[in-house]
Write a protein that holds these residues in place. Structure first.
Motif, short mmCIF file in Angstrom:
data_model
loop_
_atom_site.label_atom_id
_atom_site.label_comp_id
_atom_site.label_asym_id
_atom_site.label_seq_id
_atom_site.Cartn_x
_atom_site.Cartn_y
_atom_site.Cartn_z
N HIS A 150 0.85 -1.18 0.00
CA HIS A 150 0.00 0.00 0.00
C HIS A 150 0.89 1.24 0.00
O HIS A 150 1.96 1.26 0.61
N ARG A 167 -3.69 4.74 -6.26
CA ARG A 167 -4.35 5.29 -5.08
C ARG A 167 -5.40 6.33 -5.47
O ARG A 167 -5.17 7.17 -6.34
N TYR A 209 -12.86 2.41 -8.81
CA TYR A 209 -13.56 1.17 -8.46
C TYR A 209 -14.49 1.37 -7.28
O TYR A 209 -14.30 2.25 -6.44
N ASN A 240 -14.57 3.31 -3.53
CA ASN A 240 -13.68 4.47 -3.52
C ASN A 240 -14.39 5.66 -4.19
O ASN A 240 -15.24 5.46 -5.07
N GLU A 243 -7.07 1.21 -6.59
CA GLU A 243 -8.38 1.76 -6.22
C GLU A 243 -9.01 2.48 -7.41
O GLU A 243 -10.21 2.76 -7.41
#
Length: 394
Positions: A140, A171, A203, A206, A315
């Motif tokens: 991450h 991100r 997606y 998010n 994301e």
């Protein structure tokens, strides 16, 4: 409905992505999609072609209204008509902006690993690239705000180029993260150029927050860059959008655009943009569902079959950043391994900055059959390498 599984032939179509002498290679690089555009865009192109006159083109009120309504519907952002400026691409627009906002010797911050044309864009103006490297932990990425503040407070630092959503790590920045960026940049009088090219490709679970949603004060010190190109697969129509609320900066930008002979759009680009924003929403919703399936399929396959290649689950974007550090290769060697041994062309991770030297970027915007073939080739290539390494042959 679109047939998203249709493997459309793209060789010999002047496609940058598919222009290889070796037709065995599967290109999983360059952020365009192997899907046909929405029928609405195709019909708009046909109507324009049938008209038979493709002269100098300008912008209609319908064009501006389509952009405004799109941002309101998809991102709940009110866009003033006056903010909207044109560029044939985001990078040309950034080059003009940096020519206005910086002088040679100034510094510009990027958050690497990041879209690599940012580097040459900065260097084109004799400016120094300041890397506010993203922190990578447990698959991450996060921002290093302490480092960002140190770099922003340098009096030579004039601009931050923000990638939101971030390419290549995928991100989607939270409103809190964007608020912290705004606070730092306003405090130290640093302009923000926000590249929100992938803002529509987010997606489920998010939410993309346009930079302008952070606060009114920031609008006078920032520029939002966007386009229908990534969203609707029409990069070749060359119609990008710069939202510039600051009137003085906008007038300087448009004067430069005119002086470079870049102020007039492609005749087909205007029609494509209107059709995309007015009628492309259902197509985009279907695309996002298909990309979500591809994303999860790729992640599951890699975790099960190639655990030495670790995907950074995006994301947003139709790209997956692959951590290949366990393969024991980096830089050109890693890229060449996949190109030669698996016949797959990825985007080289090291181009995105030193922190990407053990990564490659994979484009999953393709039919599932093609994605499956690429993953199997990766699997076989990594297996052969592991066998050879154990036998001492390599």
């Amino acid at each position: 409905m679109m047939n998203w599984n249709d493997c459309i032939e793209r060789h010999n179509t002047h496609s940058v992505k598919w222009s290889f002498s070796d037709e065995e290679i599967i290109p999983m690089c360059i952020a365009d999609m192997d899907f046909q555009v929405s029928e609405a865009i195709t019909e708009a192109m046909k109507e324009k072609a049938k008209h038979g006159i493709y002269g100098y083109t300008t912008f209609s009120e319908r064009y501006f209204r389509a952009i405004q309504m799109w941002w309101k519907r998809r991102h709940d952002l009110e866009v003033d008509r006056e903010w909207i400026s044109f560029s044939p691409g985001i990078i040309p627009g950034m080059n003009i902006l940096l020519g206005i906002l910086t002088e040679p010797g100034d510094a510009v911050i990027v958050q690497d690993p990041v879209y690599y044309p940012f580097y040459s864009t900065i260097e084109n103006h004799g400016c120094t690239v300041l890397k506010n490297t993203l922190t990578y932990k447990n698959d991450h990425y996060q921002m290093d705000f302490a480092d960002l503040e140190r770099k922003a407070k340098d009096p030579n630092t004039k601009v931050l180029i923000l990638c939101s959503p971030h390419n290549p790590v995928g991100r989607v920045w939270t409103s809190e993260e964007l608020g912290r960026i705004a606070e730092i940049c306003l405090k130290h009088d640093v302009w923000i150029i926000s590249d929100e090219m992938h803002g529509d490709l987010v997606y489920e679970g998010n939410t993309h927050h346009p930079l302008f949603s952070v606060g009114e004060e920031l609008k006078q010190r920032s520029i939002l860059c966007a386009a229908p190109s990534k969203t609707f697969n029409i990069a070749g129509l060359q119609t990008s959008i710069l939202l510039i609320p600051n009137q003085e900066l906008r007038e300087k930008y448009e004067h430069k655009l005119l002086s470079f002979g870049m102020s007039r759009p492609n005749a087909f680009g205007v029609e494509g943009t209107i059709a995309a924003y007015e009628q492309g929403e259902q197509w985009l919703d279907e695309l996002l569902m298909y990309l979500e399936g591809n994303r999860q399929y790729a992640i599951n396959y890699l975790q099960k079959n190639i655990p030495s290649v670790k995907p950074v689950a995006p994301e947003a974007t139709h790209l997956i950043w692959l951590d290949c550090s366990e393969l024991g290769m980096e830089h050109e060697e890693l890229f060449e391994f996949f190109l030669v041994e698996a016949k797959i062309k990825f985007d080289e991770g090291y181009k995105f900055g030193p922190s990407g030297s053990k990564f490659v970027r994979m484009n999953i915007a393709c039919p599932r059959e093609r994605l499956t073939m690429a993953l199997r080739r990766m699997d076989e290539a990594v297996l052969r390498k592991r066998v050879h390494d154990r036998s001492g042959l390599i």
